[in-house]
Write a protein that holds these residues in place. Structure first.
Motif, mmCIF file in Angstrom:
data_model
loop_
_atom_site.group_PDB
_atom_site.id
_atom_site.type_symbol
_atom_site.label_atom_id
_atom_site.label_comp_id
_atom_site.label_asym_id
_atom_site.label_seq_id
_atom_site.Cartn_x
_atom_site.Cartn_y
_atom_site.Cartn_z
ATOM 1 N N PRO A 1 -20.627 -1.229 5.651
ATOM 2 C CA PRO A 1 -19.318 -1.377 6.306
ATOM 3 C C PRO A 1 -18.231 -1.596 5.262
ATOM 4 N N ASP A 2 -17.055 -1.047 5.526
ATOM 5 C CA ASP A 2 -15.959 -1.166 4.568
ATOM 6 C C ASP A 2 -15.235 -2.495 4.720
ATOM 7 N N ASP A 3 -14.635 -2.953 3.611
ATOM 8 C CA ASP A 3 -13.742 -4.099 3.653
ATOM 9 C C ASP A 3 -12.638 -3.798 4.688
ATOM 10 N N PRO A 4 -12.457 -4.674 5.682
ATOM 11 C CA PRO A 4 -11.460 -4.402 6.735
ATOM 12 C C PRO A 4 -10.054 -4.174 6.180
ATOM 13 N N LYS A 5 -9.803 -4.719 4.974
ATOM 14 C CA LYS A 5 -8.467 -4.525 4.373
ATOM 15 C C LYS A 5 -8.218 -3.073 3.967
ATOM 16 N N LEU A 6 -9.313 -2.299 3.849
ATOM 17 C CA LEU A 6 -9.151 -0.893 3.440
ATOM 18 C C LEU A 6 -8.849 0.023 4.627
ATOM 19 N N ALA A 7 -8.898 -0.532 5.845
ATOM 20 C CA ALA A 7 -8.666 0.298 7.033
ATOM 21 C C ALA A 7 -7.236 0.828 7.038
ATOM 22 N N VAL A 8 -7.091 2.072 7.504
ATOM 23 C CA VAL A 8 -5.764 2.697 7.574
ATOM 24 C C VAL A 8 -5.580 3.268 8.979
ATOM 25 N N ARG A 9 -4.426 3.002 9.561
ATOM 26 C CA ARG A 9 -4.104 3.629 10.845
ATOM 27 C C ARG A 9 -3.084 4.731 10.569
ATOM 28 N N ALA B 1 2.796 6.288 -4.791
ATOM 29 C CA ALA B 1 3.747 7.405 -4.788
ATOM 30 C C ALA B 1 4.083 7.851 -3.362
ATOM 31 N N GLY B 2 3.252 7.450 -2.383
ATOM 32 C CA GLY B 2 3.591 7.805 -1.004
ATOM 33 C C GLY B 2 2.446 8.251 -0.112
ATOM 34 N N ALA B 3 1.214 8.229 -0.623
ATOM 35 C CA ALA B 3 0.088 8.699 0.180
ATOM 36 C C ALA B 3 -0.515 7.570 1.013
ATOM 37 N N GLY C 1 -2.573 -10.489 -3.185
ATOM 38 C CA GLY C 1 -2.348 -11.229 -1.950
ATOM 39 C C GLY C 1 -1.845 -10.366 -0.800
ATOM 40 N N ARG C 2 -2.315 -9.118 -0.743
ATOM 41 C CA ARG C 2 -1.867 -8.241 0.341
ATOM 42 C C ARG C 2 -2.983 -8.044 1.363
ATOM 43 N N ASP C 3 -2.572 -7.772 2.599
ATOM 44 C CA ASP C 3 -3.553 -7.618 3.672
ATOM 45 C C ASP C 3 -3.962 -6.183 3.911
ATOM 46 N N SER C 4 -3.112 -5.246 3.508
ATOM 47 C CA SER C 4 -3.486 -3.847 3.742
ATOM 48 C C SER C 4 -2.752 -2.929 2.778
ATOM 49 N N LEU C 5 -3.325 -1.740 2.611
ATOM 50 C CA LEU C 5 -2.737 -0.766 1.695
ATOM 51 C C LEU C 5 -1.376 -0.286 2.183
ATOM 52 N N SER C 6 -1.156 -0.355 3.502
ATOM 53 C CA SER C 6 0.115 0.148 4.046
ATOM 54 C C SER C 6 1.310 -0.553 3.392
ATOM 55 N N ILE D 1 1.821 -1.052 0.336
ATOM 56 C CA ILE D 1 2.229 -0.474 -0.960
ATOM 57 C C ILE D 1 2.446 1.039 -0.914
ATOM 58 N N VAL D 2 2.223 1.655 0.265
ATOM 59 C CA VAL D 2 2.416 3.105 0.358
ATOM 60 C C VAL D 2 3.882 3.438 0.048
ATOM 61 N N GLY D 3 4.094 4.264 -0.950
ATOM 62 C CA GLY D 3 5.444 4.705 -1.293
ATOM 63 C C GLY D 3 6.250 3.720 -2.121
ATOM 64 N N ALA D 4 5.627 2.606 -2.534
ATOM 65 C CA ALA D 4 6.378 1.578 -3.276
ATOM 66 C C ALA D 4 7.011 2.146 -4.551
ATOM 67 N N ASP D 5 6.375 3.154 -5.152
ATOM 68 C CA ASP D 5 6.898 3.723 -6.406
ATOM 69 C C ASP D 5 7.536 5.108 -6.215
ATOM 70 N N ALA D 6 7.711 5.541 -4.978
ATOM 71 C CA ALA D 6 8.169 6.923 -4.757
ATOM 72 C C ALA D 6 9.494 7.200 -5.460
ATOM 73 N N ALA D 7 10.447 6.315 -5.297
ATOM 74 C CA ALA D 7 11.766 6.553 -5.894
ATOM 75 C C ALA D 7 11.654 6.618 -7.421
ATOM 76 N N THR D 8 10.884 5.700 -8.000
ATOM 77 C CA THR D 8 10.711 5.682 -9.462
ATOM 78 C C THR D 8 10.062 6.984 -9.942
ATOM 79 N N VAL D 9 9.025 7.429 -9.231
ATOM 80 C CA VAL D 9 8.309 8.641 -9.658
ATOM 81 C C VAL D 9 9.241 9.855 -9.621
ATOM 82 N N THR D 10 10.093 9.933 -8.580
ATOM 83 C CA THR D 10 10.971 11.111 -8.474
ATOM 84 C C THR D 10 12.060 11.112 -9.557
ATOM 85 N N ALA D 11 12.265 9.972 -10.212
ATOM 86 C CA ALA D 11 13.287 9.908 -11.261
ATOM 87 C C ALA D 11 12.724 10.233 -12.647
#
Ligand SMILES: Cc1cc2nc3c(=O)[nH]c(=O)nc-3n(C[C@H](O)[C@H](O)[C@H](O)COP(=O)(O)O)c2cc1C
Length: 323
Positions: free
Chosen positions: A39-47, A267-269, A301-306, A308-318
């Motif tokens: 079974p996967d770590d519940p924190k890895l679940a994605v909706r 980056a946004g995935a 200290g985060r509960d889910s990957l959601s 951090i999704v896209g946290a660096d998108a603006a930086t990457v596009t620059a």
């Protein structure tokens, strides 16, 4: 067990022609005992797309083109499986050789040409395993000799909707070689037509000058694997800023470690997929990435990957455009 399998099979498969090695891998997976995945770590679940993914790591289209081993892949710990590309009629693809390993670049060039068993056979296989659950998507395409490509897509989407988990949600997979103006148009149309998401990206026709296996790099076809990472990640970020949250993205291209997976997510995935790196790193990579993602969440200290999704998108596009 997966580690032992990798230790044995990786050096062995390297001795074979790449397409024979792929066939052997599929045959090996057919023999995989029907064990339950850990079974996967519940924190890895994605909706996403109205579906609950147990973890964000999928196998990309092209590995199991004709749905021979989707359940073995799910048992190995993938959070979802994309089968295909499936075309209406069976198709032989291009003449061999059509698959090339660029060992020193940890890359692959392929011009398979959508070889697959065709919609009827694939539909039969998927209908036979539908009761088992698990997220299985179907990547569809037109036959080479199609006279009406749009009609083929419509018909295939209708055909597979009852047996596919994400061909009722419809996702659009793009090439990493689109110009930014073309990407503007694609995202605009995807948003206005209410496409459910995008898969970014397919293989590239480009050949970075840094490739070491220059002779193999000269083969025609799409390049995948590590040298595709920066370009495809840039395209994820570019698509993310254009989508403005209208739909989630699946990031694919050159992911070969937990760090690379994290970069793609930042980056946004919302979800990621692997293919070429499995040839070089083996199936143990799936667990490695999961462990790295889970420990990153714990450390920060985060509960889910959601979060951090896209946290660096603006930086990457620059950044400078990847070459
Ligand atoms: C041998 C091979 C066959 C592929 N076949 C397909 C395919 O049939 N349909 C598709 O959409 N993508 C196909 N792909 C592209 C992958 O799904 C993925 O987008 C690409 O390889 C980038 O990911 P990677 O760098 O992790 O391999 C194929 C890739 C490889 C290496």
């Amino acid at each position: 067990m997966i580690r032992a399998f990798d230790a044995l099979s990786l050096p062995l498969l390297r001795w074979f022609d790449p397409e024979d090695a792929h066939r052997l891998a599929i045959q090996g997976l057919r023999l995989l005992p029907p064990m339950r995945p850990r079974p996967d770590d519940p924190k890895l679940a994605v909706r996403a797309f109205g579906l609950n993914f147990p973890n964000p790591i999928g196998i990309a289209a092209g590995f199991d083109k004709s749905a021979e081993v989707p359940d073995a892949l799910l048992r190995l710990g993938f959070g979802f499986v994309e089968i295909g590309t499936v075309t209406p009629k069976p198709q032989a693809g291009n003449p061999r050789p059509r698959l090339f390993r660029l060992e020193r670049d940890e890359a692959v060039v392929n011009r398979m040409g959508f070889n697959n068993d065709g919609a009827a056979a694939v539909l039969r296989r998927l209908a036979g395993r539908a009761h088992l659950g698990g997220i299985v998507g179907v990547n569809v395409g037109a036959n080479k000799d199609s006279v009406d490509r749009v009609a083929d897509y419509v018909k295939l989407i209708e055909t597979f909707a009852p047996v596919a988990s994400y061909d009722s949600p419809v996702l659009l997979k793009i090439a990493p070689d689109l110009s930014l103006t073309e990407l503007d148009d694609v995202v605009h149309i995807a948003r206005s037509r209410r496409v459910d998401g995008m898969i970014v990206a397919n293989t590239t026709t480009a050949r970075p000058s840094t490739l070491r296996e220059q002779s193999r790099a000269g083969e025609q076809g799409g390049l995948s694997g590590r040298p595709l990472f920066r370009l495809s990640t840039r395209m994820v970020a570019e698509a993310y800023v254009r989508a403005e949250g209208a739909f989630p993205l699946v990031g694919v291209g050159g992911i070969d470690s937990g760090g690379a997976a994290l970069t793609k997510i930042r980056a946004g995935a919302s979800l990621i997929q692997l293919y070429s790196s499995l040839i070089y790193k083996g199936l143990g990579l799936v667990d490695d990435i999961k462990n790295d993602l889970a420990s990153t969440l714990l450390r920060t200290g985060r509960d889910s990957l959601s979060e951090i999704v896209g946290a660096d998108a603006a930086t990457v596009t620059a950044e400078d455009w990847p070459v």
